[in-house]
Scaffold this motif. Structure first.
Motif, PDB file in Angstrom:
ATOM      1  N   LEU A 198       1.009   6.565   3.294  1.00 39.92           N
ATOM      2  CA  LEU A 198       0.628   6.876   4.644  1.00 39.92           C
ATOM      3  C   LEU A 198       1.648   6.373   5.713  1.00 39.92           C
ATOM      4  O   LEU A 198       1.366   5.967   6.979  1.00 39.92           O
ATOM      5  N   GLY A 199       2.912   6.069   5.268  1.00 36.78           N
ATOM      6  CA  GLY A 199       3.961   5.571   6.202  1.00 36.78           C
ATOM      7  C   GLY A 199       4.398   4.343   6.016  1.00 36.78           C
ATOM      8  O   GLY A 199       3.682   3.637   4.861  1.00 36.78           O
ATOM      9  N   GLY A 200       5.169   3.745   6.792  1.00 34.01           N
ATOM     10  CA  GLY A 200       5.856   2.233   6.112  1.00 34.01           C
ATOM     11  C   GLY A 200       4.459   1.133   6.789  1.00 34.01           C
ATOM     12  O   GLY A 200       3.499   1.459   7.079  1.00 34.01           O
ATOM     13  N   SER A 201       5.034  -0.224   7.073  1.00 33.59           N
ATOM     14  CA  SER A 201       4.173  -1.210   7.513  1.00 33.59           C
ATOM     15  C   SER A 201       3.609  -1.043   8.801  1.00 33.59           C
ATOM     16  O   SER A 201       2.439  -1.314   9.076  1.00 33.59           O
ATOM     17  N   LEU A 240      -1.145  -7.815   9.787  1.00 36.54           N
ATOM     18  CA  LEU A 240       0.262  -8.021  10.132  1.00 36.54           C
ATOM     19  C   LEU A 240       1.126  -6.969   9.408  1.00 36.54           C
ATOM     20  O   LEU A 240       0.973  -7.117   8.252  1.00 36.54           O
ATOM     21  N   PRO A 241       1.885  -6.606  10.089  1.00 34.03           N
ATOM     22  CA  PRO A 241       2.952  -5.678   9.205  1.00 34.03           C
ATOM     23  C   PRO A 241       3.926  -6.407   8.601  1.00 34.03           C
ATOM     24  O   PRO A 241       4.531  -7.585   9.230  1.00 34.03           O
ATOM     25  N   GLY A 242       4.517  -5.959   7.547  1.00 36.59           N
ATOM     26  CA  GLY A 242       5.410  -6.566   6.522  1.00 36.59           C
ATOM     27  C   GLY A 242       6.704  -6.690   7.550  1.00 36.59           C
ATOM     28  O   GLY A 242       7.636  -7.682   7.244  1.00 36.59           O
ATOM     29  N   HIS A 243       7.287  -5.680   8.403  1.00 37.25           N
ATOM     30  CA  HIS A 243       8.500  -5.823   8.965  1.00 37.25           C
ATOM     31  C   HIS A 243       8.366  -6.964  10.050  1.00 37.25           C
ATOM     32  O   HIS A 243       9.445  -7.383  10.454  1.00 37.25           O
ATOM     33  N   LEU A 260       0.681  -1.254  -0.141  1.00 33.04           N
ATOM     34  CA  LEU A 260      -0.074   0.089  -0.041  1.00 33.04           C
ATOM     35  C   LEU A 260       0.886   1.506  -0.164  1.00 33.04           C
ATOM     36  O   LEU A 260       0.398   2.300   0.303  1.00 33.04           O
ATOM     37  N   SER A 261       2.139   1.160  -0.541  1.00 33.48           N
ATOM     38  CA  SER A 261       2.804   2.284  -0.577  1.00 33.48           C
ATOM     39  C   SER A 261       2.477   3.435  -1.357  1.00 33.48           C
ATOM     40  O   SER A 261       2.926   4.697  -1.052  1.00 33.48           O
ATOM     41  N   HIS A 262       1.518   3.223  -2.435  1.00 31.08           N
ATOM     42  CA  HIS A 262       1.231   4.158  -3.145  1.00 31.08           C
ATOM     43  C   HIS A 262       0.332   5.271  -2.301  1.00 31.08           C
ATOM     44  O   HIS A 262      -0.065   6.325  -2.754  1.00 31.08           O
ATOM     45  N   PRO A 296      10.930  -1.821   6.960  1.00 30.14           N
ATOM     46  CA  PRO A 296       9.854  -1.310   7.664  1.00 30.14           C
ATOM     47  C   PRO A 296       9.273  -0.096   7.074  1.00 30.14           C
ATOM     48  O   PRO A 296       8.161   0.438   7.182  1.00 30.14           O
ATOM     49  N   SER A 297       9.983   0.483   5.947  1.00 23.95           N
ATOM     50  CA  SER A 297       9.522   1.565   5.443  1.00 23.95           C
ATOM     51  C   SER A 297       8.564   1.372   4.163  1.00 23.95           C
ATOM     52  O   SER A 297       7.924   2.537   3.618  1.00 23.95           O
ATOM     53  N   ALA A 298       8.540   0.102   3.859  1.00 28.50           N
ATOM     54  CA  ALA A 298       7.285  -0.375   2.619  1.00 28.50           C
ATOM     55  C   ALA A 298       6.019  -0.444   3.509  1.00 28.50           C
ATOM     56  O   ALA A 298       6.129  -1.252   4.603  1.00 28.50           O
ATOM     57  N   ALA A 299       5.144   0.010   2.892  1.00 34.39           N
ATOM     58  CA  ALA A 299       3.760  -0.145   3.400  1.00 34.39           C
ATOM     59  C   ALA A 299       3.259  -1.523   2.954  1.00 34.39           C
ATOM     60  O   ALA A 299       2.088  -1.583   2.441  1.00 34.39           O
TER      61      ALA A 299
END
Length: 431
Positions: free
Chosen positions: A332-335, A351-354, A327-329, A360-363
């Motif tokens: 709204l921030g990272g994961s 669950l967050p990708g990190h 959802l990086s497009h 962690p910076s990728a959503a």
């Protein structure tokens, strides 16, 4: 030893948080927990009850009947197996941990990969080497990048002994191609690596037509397979798994049994009886798995459509009950940020990708659709039995919640962008 701090598993911690919110009256769509979300088949329940008087420890490697049945399971899938190659344990998760202890050294993991691989590596004092998969794939590291990473680690004096693959994958829901697995087998020989192939989702491929290649077919002398019944037959709480060791791997078997003898002694005897029946592939359980596979695929594809509708980049799911949208497009921030916004503002738990080792910076987030099938055993059974589960009221409501929440999330991004553009516009003076 690694300095990594091991905390409560991200999946378990998030599951507990979401359940707390629900008990407090919050409406939360639970897409964070990788539980199969289906009822126990009556034939398995009957066998467990019938075996409930069996309270002895039994052999560390597992009962002979279970090892015979598991050997047959793999033989029917093109991997001739002797019962002496089989070791059972209280879930494949325990076996994976035992294998990392028995093998020693550092381990190569795909990034992203299941949350427990890296945590287990830390527990045994291993430093994981993270290697991304080929573009569009999941579950297996890019073989050429693996070579570079392992040679670099060894040049620094590190001992690298194994690589873990997941076929099909958690968290991405993707299946590594036969070409990637073939190249990985060659590389494992060149680098003298043991391949640990986690194949617990093997029987849940949405479309069984594409070729499935296990590393054990191409590198049988150095591949260990783990599997269990928690996903294909929704027996997560029963805790039973089996490992297939390479033929002739007597030293590895002895080390694994030594670990098992000190940690779990033997799997639960009544559960072994039920698992013995399951691994013989009786017709009623083959049909149950087929229905499960279709249900997982249908709901995962519907969730995939909801994410693509708002412009998310998300590989089409191929197996299990997972998606891994980016959802990086939305910017709204990272994961961690996107996960918090989804839960707090839209009642969608993921669950967050990190947590899977990702940037962690990728959503990017991991989405599990398997708890959409119903709140009661009756609803979950109806989902299994339905030829059109997406139109069952409770599944339809869950998917509508997801779709509406994602559209609202997308509108938040659009409104924020408009406000920023307006703030940047030059002030026009009239005079």
């Amino acid at each position: 030893m690694t300095n990594m701090t091991v905390t409560l598993s991200a999946t378990l911690a998030t599951n507990e948080d979401i359940e707390r919110r629900r008990r407090a009256g919050a409406r939360v769509l639970h897409l964070a927990f990788g539980e199969a979300g289906l009822p126990v088949h009556p034939a398995l329940r009957d066998r467990l009850v019938a075996a409930s008087g069996n309270n002895g420890y039994g052999p560390v490697a597992g009962a002979s009947g279970l090892r015979d049945a598991a050997a047959g399971y793999w033989t029917r899938r093109g991997l001739p197996t002797d019962p002496d190659q089989v070791v059972s344990g209280p879930g494949s998760k325990s076996l994976l941990y035992g294998l990392l202890l028995a093998l020693g050294g550092d381990v190569v993991l795909t990034v992203p990969s299941w949350v427990s691989y890296a945590a287990q590596a830390a527990l045994v004092g291993s430093r994981p080497i993270l290697v991304p998969p080929p573009v569009g794939e999941g579950g297996a590291p890019d073989p050429d990048r693996l070579v570079s990473a392992v040679l670099h680690a060894r040049a620094q004096g590190r001992t690298v002994r194994s690589v873990v693959v997941t076929l099909p994958d958690n968290p991405t829901g993707r299946l590594a191609t036969p070409g990637t697995i073939a190249r990985l087998a060659d590389v494992a020989r060149e680098l003298d690596l043991v391949i640990i192939s986690d194949e617990i989702y093997r029987d849940l491929l949405h479309d069984p037509a594409p070729p499935y290649t296990s590393p054990a077919e191409l590198a049988p002398e150095r591949t260990v397979i783990t599997t269990g019944l928690s996903k294909s037959l929704a027996l997560g709480g029963w805790r039973i798994g089996v490992a297939r060791l390479p033929d002739g791997a007597h030293d590895l078997r002895a080390r694994l049994l030594a670990v098992a003898s000190e940690i779990w002694s033997a799997p639960a005897a009544p559960v072994q009886e039920a698992a013995t029946y399951a691994f013989t592939d009786p017709p009623e359980l083959v049909e149950r798995i087929e229905r499960s596979r279709r249900l997982h695929g249908a709901v995962a594809r519907a969730a995939h459509a909801a994410f693509t509708e708002i412009g998310a980049s998300v590989p089409a799911p191929q197996g299990g009950f997972y998606l891994y949208p980016d959802l990086s497009h939305l910017r709204l921030g990272g994961s961690a940020e996107i996960t918090r916004v989804l839960l707090d503002d839209h009642g969608i738990g993921v669950l967050p990708g990190h947590a899977f080792g990702d940037d962690p910076s990728a959503a990017r987030v991991r989405v599990a659709v398997s708890l959409l099938y119903g709140e009661t055993a009756e609803e979950r059974q109806a989902a299994l039995d339905s030829d059109d589960p997406l139109h069952l009221p409770w599944i339809s409501a869950g998917l509508d919640h997801l779709s509406m929440g994602l559209k609202e999330l997308s509108l938040v991004r659009r409104d924020a962008s408009r406000e920023r553009r307006q703030a940047l516009m030059p002030t026009v003076c009239h005079g």
